[in-house]
Each structure stands twice: as C-alpha cells, then as structure tokens.
Design a protein around this motif. Structure first.
Motif, short mmCIF file in Angstrom:
data_model
loop_
_atom_site.label_atom_id
_atom_site.label_comp_id
_atom_site.label_asym_id
_atom_site.label_seq_id
_atom_site.Cartn_x
_atom_site.Cartn_y
_atom_site.Cartn_z
N ALA A 1 -8.98 10.89 -4.85
CA ALA A 1 -7.83 10.33 -4.50
C ALA A 1 -8.03 9.26 -3.15
CB ALA A 1 -6.68 11.25 -4.40
N PHE A 2 -8.88 9.40 -2.41
CA PHE A 2 -9.34 8.68 -1.28
C PHE A 2 -9.84 7.49 -1.92
CE2 PHE A 2 -12.08 7.81 2.46
CZ PHE A 2 -10.98 7.02 3.19
N GLY A 3 -11.08 7.80 -2.63
CA GLY A 3 -11.59 6.63 -3.30
C GLY A 3 -10.70 5.53 -3.98
N LEU A 4 -9.80 6.18 -4.75
CA LEU A 4 -8.79 5.47 -5.54
C LEU A 4 -7.95 4.57 -4.49
CD1 LEU A 4 -7.63 4.43 -8.27
CD2 LEU A 4 -6.21 6.07 -8.23
N TRP A 5 -7.53 5.26 -3.42
CA TRP A 5 -6.72 4.52 -2.27
C TRP A 5 -7.41 3.02 -1.78
CZ3 TRP A 5 -6.77 3.49 2.87
CH2 TRP A 5 -5.51 3.14 3.31
N LEU A 6 -8.90 3.41 -1.41
CA LEU A 6 -9.59 2.49 -0.99
C LEU A 6 -9.76 1.43 -2.08
CD1 LEU A 6 -12.30 4.43 0.83
CD2 LEU A 6 -10.76 2.98 1.97
N LEU A 7 -9.96 1.58 -3.23
CA LEU A 7 -9.88 0.61 -4.17
C LEU A 7 -8.61 -0.21 -4.11
CD1 LEU A 7 -11.57 -0.61 -6.55
CD2 LEU A 7 -10.45 1.07 -7.93
N MET A 8 -7.50 0.48 -4.14
CA MET A 8 -6.17 -0.20 -3.96
C MET A 8 -6.16 -1.10 -2.81
SD MET A 8 -4.93 0.52 -6.90
CE MET A 8 -6.76 0.57 -7.49
N LEU A 9 -6.61 -0.56 -1.79
CA LEU A 9 -6.59 -1.36 -0.47
C LEU A 9 -7.37 -2.66 -0.44
CD1 LEU A 9 -6.29 -1.92 2.72
CD2 LEU A 9 -8.33 -0.40 2.82
N ALA A 10 -8.59 -2.65 -1.23
CA ALA A 10 -9.54 -3.96 -1.43
C ALA A 10 -8.66 -4.63 -2.68
CB ALA A 10 -10.66 -3.39 -1.95
N SER A 11 -8.23 -4.13 -3.49
CA SER A 11 -7.52 -5.04 -4.38
C SER A 11 -6.29 -5.60 -3.83
CB SER A 11 -7.20 -4.34 -5.58
OG SER A 11 -8.28 -3.50 -6.16
N SER A 12 -5.45 -4.93 -3.25
CA SER A 12 -4.35 -5.38 -2.60
C SER A 12 -4.59 -6.66 -1.58
CB SER A 12 -3.50 -4.37 -1.76
OG SER A 12 -3.02 -3.16 -2.84
N ALA A 13 -5.55 -6.46 -0.90
CA ALA A 13 -5.97 -7.66 -0.01
C ALA A 13 -6.19 -8.88 -0.55
CB ALA A 13 -7.01 -7.09 0.78
N LEU A 14 -7.15 -8.53 -1.81
CA LEU A 14 -7.28 -9.82 -2.58
C LEU A 14 -6.15 -10.38 -3.40
CD1 LEU A 14 -9.51 -11.46 -4.20
CD2 LEU A 14 -9.91 -9.71 -5.94
N LEU B 1 0.78 -1.34 0.08
CA LEU B 1 0.04 0.02 -0.02
C LEU B 1 0.86 1.28 -0.04
CD1 LEU B 1 -3.13 -0.75 2.40
CD2 LEU B 1 -2.91 -0.27 -0.10
N SER B 2 2.18 1.14 0.68
CA SER B 2 2.76 2.36 0.67
C SER B 2 3.41 2.78 -0.79
CB SER B 2 4.04 2.17 1.43
OG SER B 2 3.64 1.79 2.90
N TYR B 3 3.68 1.59 -1.30
CA TYR B 3 4.26 1.78 -2.88
C TYR B 3 3.17 2.27 -3.75
CZ TYR B 3 5.55 0.24 -7.47
OH TYR B 3 6.36 0.29 -8.85
N LEU B 4 1.98 1.94 -3.63
CA LEU B 4 0.62 2.16 -4.38
C LEU B 4 0.16 3.54 -3.97
CD1 LEU B 4 -1.46 -1.01 -4.38
CD2 LEU B 4 -0.03 -0.33 -6.43
N SER B 5 0.32 4.13 -2.67
CA SER B 5 0.22 5.40 -2.45
C SER B 5 1.19 6.28 -3.07
CB SER B 5 0.34 5.46 -0.76
OG SER B 5 -0.75 4.68 0.03
N LEU B 6 2.40 6.07 -3.46
CA LEU B 6 3.16 6.86 -3.84
C LEU B 6 2.63 7.40 -5.31
CD1 LEU B 6 6.67 5.39 -2.93
CD2 LEU B 6 5.55 7.50 -2.05
N LEU B 7 2.02 6.27 -6.15
CA LEU B 7 1.45 6.47 -7.35
C LEU B 7 0.24 7.44 -7.30
CD1 LEU B 7 1.68 2.89 -8.60
CD2 LEU B 7 3.42 4.56 -8.92
N ILE B 8 -0.49 7.17 -6.32
CA ILE B 8 -1.83 7.99 -6.10
C ILE B 8 -1.21 9.45 -5.78
CG2 ILE B 8 -3.84 8.59 -4.79
CD1 ILE B 8 -3.98 5.55 -4.48
N LEU B 9 -0.31 9.50 -4.87
CA LEU B 9 0.28 10.94 -4.43
C LEU B 9 0.71 11.57 -5.59
CD1 LEU B 9 0.97 12.96 -2.18
CD2 LEU B 9 3.12 11.83 -1.79
N SER B 10 1.31 11.12 -6.50
CA SER B 10 1.97 11.73 -7.79
C SER B 10 0.98 12.33 -8.64
CB SER B 10 2.75 10.68 -8.62
OG SER B 10 2.01 9.55 -9.07
N MET B 11 -0.36 11.51 -8.62
CA MET B 11 -1.37 12.16 -9.36
C MET B 11 -2.02 13.36 -8.88
SD MET B 11 -3.12 8.70 -10.75
CE MET B 11 -3.43 8.06 -9.29
N VAL B 12 -2.21 13.23 -7.46
CA VAL B 12 -2.70 14.37 -6.75
C VAL B 12 -1.73 15.55 -6.90
CG1 VAL B 12 -3.36 15.34 -4.52
CG2 VAL B 12 -3.71 13.25 -5.04
#
Length: 248
Positions: free
Chosen positions: A148-161, A116-127
C-alpha cells in the motif's frame, strides 16, 4: 495556509459528481477483483498438492487488488488533477490567487495535499478490504502495508506530474490527455528501453520501482526515487506559477 487549500481542494472533489463517480467506479472495479481473487485463491490452493506450490492469501489478494488499482490510477490521477490549476485559469480566478497573501509554494503544496488526501482514501479502502479477512485468515500485515505504501508513493509521483501539466494550460481536457500520455510513458519506460545498454532509462520507470514494493521489499532507493520525482515536478510547477506572477 497549505491545510486550508488542501481542505478546499478535497471539498471541491466531493462537491462535484465527478469526484463521487470516480470513487464509485473505482470501488466497483476493485471490489469485483477482490471477490474474484478470493474465490480463485481457494480454487488454486485446492489443486496445489505440494507445499512449494502454495502461496499466501495476502500476497495473492494484494497482487489482484493492488494490481488492478495501479492500472486504474493511470486514469484516475489525470481526471482528478486536470482541474487543479487549469480550471483556475479557465474560470479566470488565477489572478485572485496570484494577488492573495500566499506563496506559490503554499498553493502548489496545498493542492497536491488535497488530491493526495482523496487518493489516500482509495488506497485505505483497499487495505481495509483485505484486512477484513483477519478473523478468518492469517494476513501478512507488513507485506500489505508495504504494498500500500508503494502504491501511495506511485500516486504521489503521478499527482505531482499531473499538477505540473495542469499548470501549463487553461484547458482541463487537454491537461488530462497530456497527463495520461506522460504518465503512461513514465510507467512503461522500462518496456520502451529494455536493452541492457539503456539501463539509465530503465531505472527511470515508475513501474520498475513500484514492483519492489509489490514484492514486499521496502527499499530506501525506491522511496528516494519517488520523493525526488515528485519534488522535481513540484518545483517545476512552483517556478511556472512564479513566472506567471512576475510576467503575467
């Protein structure tokens, strides 16, 4: 211990060419859409004579940038999550983790936090891309942060899967393929079951709940859905590793 595992997982992503390659390709595609959306906005606004036809710059840019990012994440998440546990099995280092003085909960949460830390860097760059327009345009920051928060939650769910599927096999390639298939199914569930009589399946679609954030709507029901979805697969992953520790 969770932070130590997360830091190790994050370092391992940047220690391999794949981590940098995914980051570079992601930034190149998103940056291209960012540039195209910026140019298209002014072309469309010049032809929109009536005020009702006009759309805010933030909404227009976010729809283009975050829209392509949501599609890219469909491939990014399986790529970065496929090795979380399956690589440990393949390299036969799983026995060391099983015998280490840490719980399976710490192991799973640490690996999830790392990705999630890695994916958060990608989202932060877009913001930051869109926020850089602040000196020249009026940016709707609440809408941008909600999206951005919605995309982060989507990544949280996808990463857990993806993490759970990685627990099921010792083959990272198979884990990536199964994650991609499962994630595509959960994202497009509302398309498969679009009938009103199948509303239950419709509500389980990840994309259906993400769309609310894309509209700038911060709904506690959608937040709870993503958290419960991620928590469900995290618990499955923990139970899977507990069974491996007990029965081998």
């Amino acid at each position: 211990m969770i932070l130590i595992i997360a830091r190790k997982e994050l370092r391992s992503l940047f220690a391999t060419p794949m981590g940098w390659l995914v980051l570079a390709i992601f930034q190149a595609i998103v940056g291209t859409y960012y540039s195209l959306s910026f140019n298209q906005y002014f072309e469309i606004m010049q032809s929109a004579h009536w005020q009702v036809q006009r759309i805010g710059l933030t909404q227009f840019m976010a729809e283009g940038v975050f829209g392509v990012a949501a599609v890219l994440m469909l491939f990014v998440v399986p790529l970065v999550s496929m090795k979380l546990i399956s690589e440990e099995r393949k390299n036969q280092t799983m026995a060391l983790l099983m015998s280490a003085p840490l719980s399976m909960t710490e192991l799973i949460l640490g690996k999830l936090l790392g990705i999630l830390s890695y994916l958060s860097l990608l989202i932060l760059s877009m913001v930051l891309m869109i926020a850089l327009l602040l000196p020249w345009a009026e940016i709707d920051l609440p809408y941008l942060l909600t999206h951005a928060f919605g995309l982060w939650l989507l990544m949280l769910a996808s990463s857990a899967l993806g993490l759970y599927i990685s627990c099921l096999t010792a083959n990272p390639i198979l884990a990536a393929f199964c994650s991609l298939t499962a994630l595509t199914f959960w994202l497009l569930l509302d398309k498969f079951f679009s009938d009103d009589h199948q509303a239950l399946f419709h509500d389980f679609s990840l994309m259906q709940h993400y769309r609310q954030f894309a509209l700038g709507i911060l709904n506690s029901y959608d937040i709870l859905f993503f958290v419960l979805f991620a928590g469900f697969f995290v618990l499955l992953a923990i139970r899977r590793l507990h069974a491996d520790r007990l029965y081998g």
